[in-house]
Design a protein around this motif. Structure first.
Motif, mmCIF file in Angstrom:
data_model
loop_
_atom_site.group_PDB
_atom_site.id
_atom_site.type_symbol
_atom_site.label_atom_id
_atom_site.label_comp_id
_atom_site.label_asym_id
_atom_site.label_seq_id
_atom_site.Cartn_x
_atom_site.Cartn_y
_atom_site.Cartn_z
ATOM 1 N N GLY A 109 0.824 -1.205 0.000
ATOM 2 C CA GLY A 109 0.000 0.000 0.000
ATOM 3 C C GLY A 109 0.855 1.251 0.000
ATOM 4 N N TYR A 110 0.174 2.385 0.006
ATOM 5 C CA TYR A 110 0.884 3.660 0.016
ATOM 6 C C TYR A 110 -0.047 4.749 0.527
ATOM 7 C CZ TYR A 110 -1.554 4.374 -4.471
ATOM 8 O OH TYR A 110 -2.507 4.483 -5.446
ATOM 9 N N CYS A 111 0.545 5.895 0.844
ATOM 10 C CA CYS A 111 -0.211 7.061 1.301
ATOM 11 C C CYS A 111 0.172 8.244 0.426
ATOM 12 C CB CYS A 111 0.091 7.351 2.775
ATOM 13 S SG CYS A 111 -0.769 8.808 3.425
ATOM 14 N N LEU A 112 -0.821 8.913 -0.124
ATOM 15 C CA LEU A 112 -0.582 10.046 -1.015
ATOM 16 C C LEU A 112 -1.591 11.136 -0.688
ATOM 17 C CD1 LEU A 112 0.986 11.167 -3.465
ATOM 18 C CD2 LEU A 112 -0.742 10.101 -4.932
ATOM 19 N N ASN A 113 -1.090 12.341 -0.428
ATOM 20 C CA ASN A 113 -1.946 13.481 -0.094
ATOM 21 C C ASN A 113 -2.870 13.183 1.077
ATOM 22 O OD1 ASN A 113 -0.851 14.982 -2.268
ATOM 23 N ND2 ASN A 113 -2.311 14.046 -3.699
ATOM 24 N N GLY A 114 -2.343 12.446 2.053
ATOM 25 C CA GLY A 114 -3.110 12.162 3.257
ATOM 26 C C GLY A 114 -4.103 11.035 3.142
ATOM 27 N N ARG A 115 -4.183 10.376 1.996
ATOM 28 C CA ARG A 115 -5.115 9.268 1.794
ATOM 29 C C ARG A 115 -4.342 7.952 1.648
ATOM 30 N NH1 ARG A 115 -10.271 10.507 0.874
ATOM 31 N NH2 ARG A 115 -10.645 8.490 -0.102
ATOM 32 N N PHE A 116 -4.889 6.880 2.244
ATOM 33 C CA PHE A 116 -4.253 5.571 2.216
ATOM 34 C C PHE A 116 -4.872 4.715 1.116
ATOM 35 C CE2 PHE A 116 -2.960 7.163 6.181
ATOM 36 C CZ PHE A 116 -1.894 6.423 6.651
ATOM 37 N N TYR A 117 -4.022 3.916 0.478
ATOM 38 C CA TYR A 117 -4.464 3.017 -0.584
ATOM 39 C C TYR A 117 -3.836 1.646 -0.369
ATOM 40 C CZ TYR A 117 -5.548 7.478 -2.873
ATOM 41 O OH TYR A 117 -6.022 8.729 -3.157
ATOM 42 N N HIS A 118 -4.626 0.597 -0.562
ATOM 43 C CA HIS A 118 -4.108 -0.769 -0.546
ATOM 44 C C HIS A 118 -3.881 -1.192 -1.990
ATOM 45 C CE1 HIS A 118 -6.104 -1.585 3.615
ATOM 46 N NE2 HIS A 118 -4.943 -0.967 3.720
ATOM 47 N N GLY A 119 -2.637 -1.408 -2.340
ATOM 48 C CA GLY A 119 -2.289 -1.763 -3.710
ATOM 49 C C GLY A 119 -0.848 -1.382 -3.967
ATOM 50 N N LEU A 120 -0.371 -1.683 -5.162
ATOM 51 C CA LEU A 120 1.002 -1.338 -5.502
ATOM 52 C C LEU A 120 1.136 0.169 -5.676
ATOM 53 C CD1 LEU A 120 1.892 -4.181 -8.037
ATOM 54 C CD2 LEU A 120 2.405 -4.064 -5.591
ATOM 55 N N PRO A 121 2.238 0.738 -5.222
ATOM 56 C CA PRO A 121 2.430 2.189 -5.319
ATOM 57 C C PRO A 121 2.654 2.628 -6.758
ATOM 58 C CG PRO A 121 4.448 1.152 -4.577
ATOM 59 C CD PRO A 121 3.407 0.072 -4.609
ATOM 60 N N PRO A 122 2.325 3.885 -7.087
ATOM 61 C CA PRO A 122 2.565 4.373 -8.455
ATOM 62 C C PRO A 122 4.035 4.455 -8.806
ATOM 63 C CG PRO A 122 1.832 6.161 -7.005
ATOM 64 C CD PRO A 122 1.649 4.884 -6.245
ATOM 65 N N ARG A 123 4.886 4.592 -7.792
ATOM 66 C CA ARG A 123 6.339 4.643 -7.988
ATOM 67 C C ARG A 123 7.003 3.931 -6.817
ATOM 68 N NH1 ARG A 123 4.100 9.174 -9.754
ATOM 69 N NH2 ARG A 123 3.626 9.691 -7.592
ATOM 70 N N PRO A 124 8.143 3.295 -7.044
ATOM 71 C CA PRO A 124 8.866 2.694 -5.919
ATOM 72 C C PRO A 124 9.597 3.773 -5.129
ATOM 73 C CG PRO A 124 10.116 2.384 -7.922
ATOM 74 C CD PRO A 124 8.814 3.026 -8.340
ATOM 75 N N PRO A 125 9.990 3.473 -3.899
ATOM 76 C CA PRO A 125 10.847 4.415 -3.163
ATOM 77 C C PRO A 125 12.212 4.507 -3.834
ATOM 78 C CG PRO A 125 10.694 2.335 -1.985
ATOM 79 C CD PRO A 125 9.720 2.258 -3.115
ATOM 80 N N LEU A 126 12.972 5.512 -3.465
ATOM 81 C CA LEU A 126 14.285 5.728 -4.051
ATOM 82 C C LEU A 126 15.389 5.219 -3.139
ATOM 83 C CD1 LEU A 126 13.881 9.345 -5.505
ATOM 84 C CD2 LEU A 126 13.586 7.150 -6.679
ATOM 85 N N ASN A 127 16.542 4.970 -3.715
ATOM 86 C CA ASN A 127 17.706 4.549 -2.943
ATOM 87 C C ASN A 127 17.929 5.522 -1.783
ATOM 88 O OD1 ASN A 127 18.558 4.135 -6.089
ATOM 89 N ND2 ASN A 127 18.953 2.343 -4.857
ATOM 90 N N LEU A 128 18.215 4.941 -0.628
ATOM 91 C CA LEU A 128 18.565 5.679 0.584
ATOM 92 C C LEU A 128 17.384 6.374 1.255
ATOM 93 C CD1 LEU A 128 22.022 7.208 -0.443
ATOM 94 C CD2 LEU A 128 21.537 5.034 0.706
ATOM 95 N N ASP A 129 16.150 6.175 0.769
ATOM 96 C CA ASP A 129 14.995 6.639 1.536
ATOM 97 C C ASP A 129 14.998 5.928 2.889
ATOM 98 O OD1 ASP A 129 13.889 8.474 -0.165
ATOM 99 O OD2 ASP A 129 12.384 7.122 -1.013
ATOM 100 N N PRO A 130 14.737 6.626 3.992
ATOM 101 C CA PRO A 130 14.717 5.975 5.306
ATOM 102 C C PRO A 130 13.500 5.074 5.477
ATOM 103 C CG PRO A 130 14.040 8.264 5.503
ATOM 104 C CD PRO A 130 14.488 8.076 4.078
ATOM 105 N N ILE A 131 13.683 3.991 6.221
ATOM 106 C CA ILE A 131 12.612 3.035 6.495
ATOM 107 C C ILE A 131 12.296 3.053 7.989
ATOM 108 C CG2 ILE A 131 11.838 0.647 6.283
ATOM 109 C CD1 ILE A 131 12.451 1.972 3.627
#
Length: 227
Positions: A109-131
């Protein structure tokens, strides 16, 4: 939407103050790999819900840890051959590894503009993004109240994900973090039955594993599962 039960967590944007458990090594739409140090392994575990938390306006990507890989390196191979390696040598190697410990994550899932979605994200995270671990009470409850993300777990067998064990570990972890929310756990079981009603061969072992992890759904919070 199901109402949450008692939760032992405190709400708030914990990612603003709590150090990350690692950073993104590589990523794809379906998931990502976390690189971390030995001292960052005390909290994350198999089945944990985590999030890639970008520092800019990109979407936050949520996922479940489904594998941990502790690779060797040339120094480890040399130490292993020693008859009785000194404890300080072993500790030094663990604290100063030449390679990071890797944790594979299934995107759910992912969160965009304050809304949560269950599903694959539109883009993957980038290298070195904190987890970060998803231990913020309000965020955890909001993401897991609706159970649509469970279908992504059950469809991940072709990716080499141990689907039944991942599902059980995740449910057990969230059940604890939600304050042993019986209503939520019962909803999960019903959702799994619905999703797998045409796949009896998968449904039976999944239900058996859930039954062992959450025996009887009674006697909480003493109910820990296991034997």
């Amino acid at each position: 939407m199901m109402q949450s039960g008692r939760t032992p967590l405190e709400s708030g944007n914990e990612w603003e103050t709590v150090p990350p458990i690692g950073r993104v090594l590589r990523a794809s739409t379906a998931g990502f790999v976390i690189g971390c140090q030995v001292q960052q392994l005390s909290e994350p575990s198999f089945g944990c819900l985590v999030k890639a938390q970008p520092v800019d306006e990109r979407e936050v990507v949520f996922g479940l840890i489904y594998n941990m890989d502790v690779a060797d390196d040339p120094l480890v191979r040399r130490i292993v051959l020693a008859e009785s390696p000194r404890e300080e040598v072993i500790n030094d190697q663990r604290q100063n590894r030449l390679l990071p410990i890797e944790m594979s994550v299934l995107a759910v899932g992912y969160c965009l503009n304050g809304r949560f979605y269950h599903g694959l994200p539109p883009r993957p995270p980038l290298n070195l993004d904190p987890i970060h671990l998803c231990h913020d009470a309000a965020e955890l409850v909001r993401f897991t109240d609706r159970l649509g993300y469970l279908r992504l777990i059950l469809r991940a067998a072709d990716m080499g994900v141990p689907v039944d064990q991942l599902l059980v570990a995740h449910v057990q972890d969230v059940f604890r973090l939600r304050g042993h929310d019986v209503e939520w756990a019962t909803g999960v079981i019903n959702e799994v039955i619905e999703l797998l009603r045409s796949d009896y061969d998968t449904l039976v072992p999944v239900l058996e594993a859930l039954g062992e992890a959450l025996p009887g759904l009674a006697g909480v919070p003493d109910m820990m599962g296991g034997f």
